[in-house]
Design an enzyme around this catalytic site. Structure first.
Site, short mmCIF file in Angstrom:
data_model
loop_
_atom_site.label_atom_id
_atom_site.label_comp_id
_atom_site.label_asym_id
_atom_site.label_seq_id
_atom_site.Cartn_x
_atom_site.Cartn_y
_atom_site.Cartn_z
N TYR A 16 0.85 -1.19 0.00
CA TYR A 16 0.00 0.00 0.00
C TYR A 16 0.89 1.24 0.00
CZ TYR A 16 -4.12 2.79 1.55
OH TYR A 16 -5.17 3.69 1.64
N CYS A 17 0.71 2.11 -1.01
CA CYS A 17 1.42 3.39 -1.09
C CYS A 17 2.93 3.16 -1.05
CB CYS A 17 0.94 4.33 0.01
SG CYS A 17 1.57 6.02 -0.11
N LEU A 18 3.64 3.74 -0.08
CA LEU A 18 5.08 3.53 0.02
C LEU A 18 5.40 2.05 0.22
CD1 LEU A 18 8.01 4.41 0.32
CD2 LEU A 18 7.49 5.18 2.65
#
Length: 602
Positions: free
Chosen positions: A333-335
């Protein structure tokens, strides 16, 4: 009491009686002085860097102003256009006051602008005039700086961004005398709302951030992050949680989730009704969650490479140890997704690609060339200042990143709370997502500098061999795993077109799904809520706009779509349910563990 009658069906708005208002304000001033005095006595007022310009925007505005003045004819034309708009506004307002039939407004708020939702902003001529004059001036300022020629792209974006911050701050809704709702409340309560608001302000100043929710209403482990499970392993950077099964059989291939460490993992495990973790466990997945530490100065030298080594690579070994399965299905998720892409490339080039069967990316950027408005914070001056700041402590303060993200949606995440908490004197509403949003995390200096420079500033992740981890040049083209890539249409942190770049960057088949809403709400969208929608397209053309134009809109949550894809690509085979630790590792503590409960200072 003097009154200004509004036209239409809206409530009449009382304008203040001068004597009554004067008495009220005198009382507020007296009590405010005492409150502020008490606050000041509790503070250490030291400002050695008072003249420091951390955003380095002064030079950007100087350049734009210089360019603007070099074309006086264009500036005069802009002034004339504004003057003409003001004259039209005055004519329509005067006609309305004389009882003439309403004409089309000269300026209207954009759709979804909640600052002017009070009926008085339209029904009362005075407040309607204030609103429209503000909108005219705001749009004139933004268009004038936007249309300046000869300014480099980065400077132009920075000036556009900070002009909007300035314009948003000066909105009439942010001031007592020009906000009809606040004005009514002030007169009705004799100014008690402002006194209460000042108390809230001083409390927030001590806390170091605006209260976006009732912080006493939630507690991690009590009514947030309560899906049953155990911490089965921990090291300096992470705890690994294995969740308890709720089905008699589970999918043979475990599911490993890698959240971002910019925020805490429990965005995927808020409360039972909106927990992706709980839902996945109920579908029969053996779910493992990486819970990152909230680092302090002792971890200052932890690098992006360390996060890969002590995070997913270690988690893979532990998962194999307790389940006997060498393969996992992985979510980033994301980073966490950016790290997952690096990890998959590393595994592929070290002959370990079979450690992951299928990969899922939530709102993940691999192409940082179009990073949205976050780009305004990325240039050499600002990065050098940030590194100097981190060097003194060994980490970035938890509240710094939070404040940056709040600026991207200032009206929703800053000014709405200024009005509610400080002007109306109301208590913030208890909202689990905003509690999570305020639960800040720190960033180790070495890791954060690498991430901002090599990815945001230099965009090296997309370049084969542009970065190297554990001696291996990272090449996303080596990734050929079946991939599910989710982006969200209104994402202000990871713009969806940047996420779409994943379809071109890796060599394996990609199912790209675009969900409605933003970076959080578009992901945390359980089926039972029956909210929003998503778009599907069986083809991934080079141009993301072409993808969207030919995409099919589907109502509701994308979670079942992912589950169906996961059964196809991640395996349908099931085995007997697995208990945390698998009888191999002794659980350390109950989920959600202790790492996630560590609070960052302001």
């Amino acid at each position: 009491m003097a009154e200004q009658q509004g036209q239409g069906d809206g409530e009449d708005v009382k304008l203040p009686d001068p004597v009554e208002l004067s008495q009220t304000m005198q009382r507020i001033a007296e009590q405010s002085q005492k409150l502020v005095g008490d606050f000041m006595e509790r503070q250490e007022l030291t400002h050695p860097n008072a003249t420091f310009d951390p955003t380095h925007i002064a030079s950007a505005f100087y350049e734009v102003t210089t360019r603007m003045m070099s074309d006086p004819a264009k500036l005069v034309q802009a002034q004339m256009n504004l003057w003409q708009d003001y004259m039209r506004l005055w004519q329509t307002t005067a006609s309305r006051m004389l009882g003439a039939e309403e004409s089309e407004p000269v300026a209207e708020p954009e759709k979804g602008d909640r600052r002017f939702k009070d009926p008085a902003w339209h029904d009362n001529q005075v407040f309607d005039f204030i609103k429209q004059s503000y909108l005219l001036t705001a749009r004139w300022m933004q268009s004038t700086v936007h249309d300046v020629e000869g300014v480099d792209e980065h400077t132009a974006k920075k000036v556009d961004f900070y002009t909007r911050q300035f314009v948003d701050a000066l909105a009439p809704s942010n001031f007592v005398m020009t906000n009809p709702q606040v004005l009514r409340t002030t007169l009705e309560t004799g100014g008690e709302n402002l006194l209460k608001g000042l108390e809230h302000l001083l409390e927030d100043m001590e806390r170091g951030k605006i209260s976006q929710t009732d912080f006493d209403a939630f507690e991690v482990g009590r009514n947030l992050a309560v899906t049953p499970g155990k911490v089965i392993y921990q090291n300096d950077l992470m705890q690994l949680i294995q969740y308890s099964p709720t089905t008699e059989q589970v999918y043979k291939t475990p599911l490993m989730i890698m959240p971002p460490w910019i925020n805490k993992f429990y965005i995927l495990d808020l409360r039972e009704k909106n927990s992706f973790v709980k839902w996945a466990v109920d579908q029969g997945f053996t779910v493992f969650m990486i819970s990152w530490v909230n680092p302090d100065e002792k971890l200052a030298q932890k690098s992006f490479e360390d996060y890969m080594t002590e995070g997913p690579l270690t988690a893979l070994d532990v998962i194999e140890q307790v389940t006997g399965e060498k393969q996992v299905n992985a979510i980033g998720y994301c980073l966490g997704g950016t790290l997952l892409s690096c990890t998959l490339s590393y595994l592929a080039q070290t002959k370990q690609k079979n450690r992951v069967k299928a990969a899922t990316f939530f709102t993940t950027m691999v192409d940082f060339s179009e990073a949205g408005e976050l780009e305004v914070f990325i240039d050499e001056e600002q990065l050098s200042s940030l590194e100097e700041m981190m060097a003194s402590k060994g980490y970035l303060e938890g509240n710094s990143m939070n404040q940056t993200f709040n600026l991207l949606r200032a009206n929703d995440l800053i000014w709405s709370f200024v009005i509610n908490n400080y002007l109306l004197g109301k208590e913030p509403f208890p909202f689990d997502l905003l509690y999570w949003n305020s639960d800040s995390t720190r960033m180790p200096a070495a890791m954060h500098s690498f991430y901002l420079r090599r990815m945001y500033q230099e965009n090296k992740l997309l370049e084969p061999g542009g970065i190297e981890l554990k001696g291996v040049p990272i090449d996303l083209g080596k990734i050929d795993h079946p991939t599910f890539a989710l982006a969200t249409k209104e994402d202000h942190i990871a713009p969806w077109k940047s996420g779409y770049a994943l379809t071109r960057a890796i060599s394996g088949p990609v199912k790209f799904v675009l969900a409605a809403s933003g970076h959080i709400a578009g992901v945390v969208n359980p089926p039972a809520a029956n909210k929003y929608n998503y778009w599907l397209n069986s083809r991934n053309p080079k141009d993301p706009d072409s993808w969207f134009q030919n995409a099919k809109k589907v109502d509701g949550s994308w979670w079942p779509e992912w589950h169906k894809w996961m059964e196809q690509k991640g395996g349908k085979e099931k085995v007997e349910a697995r208990e945390p630790g698998g009888g191999v590792l002794t659980p350390i503590e109950d989920a959600p563990g202790s790492y996630v409960k560590v609070k960052a200072k302001a």
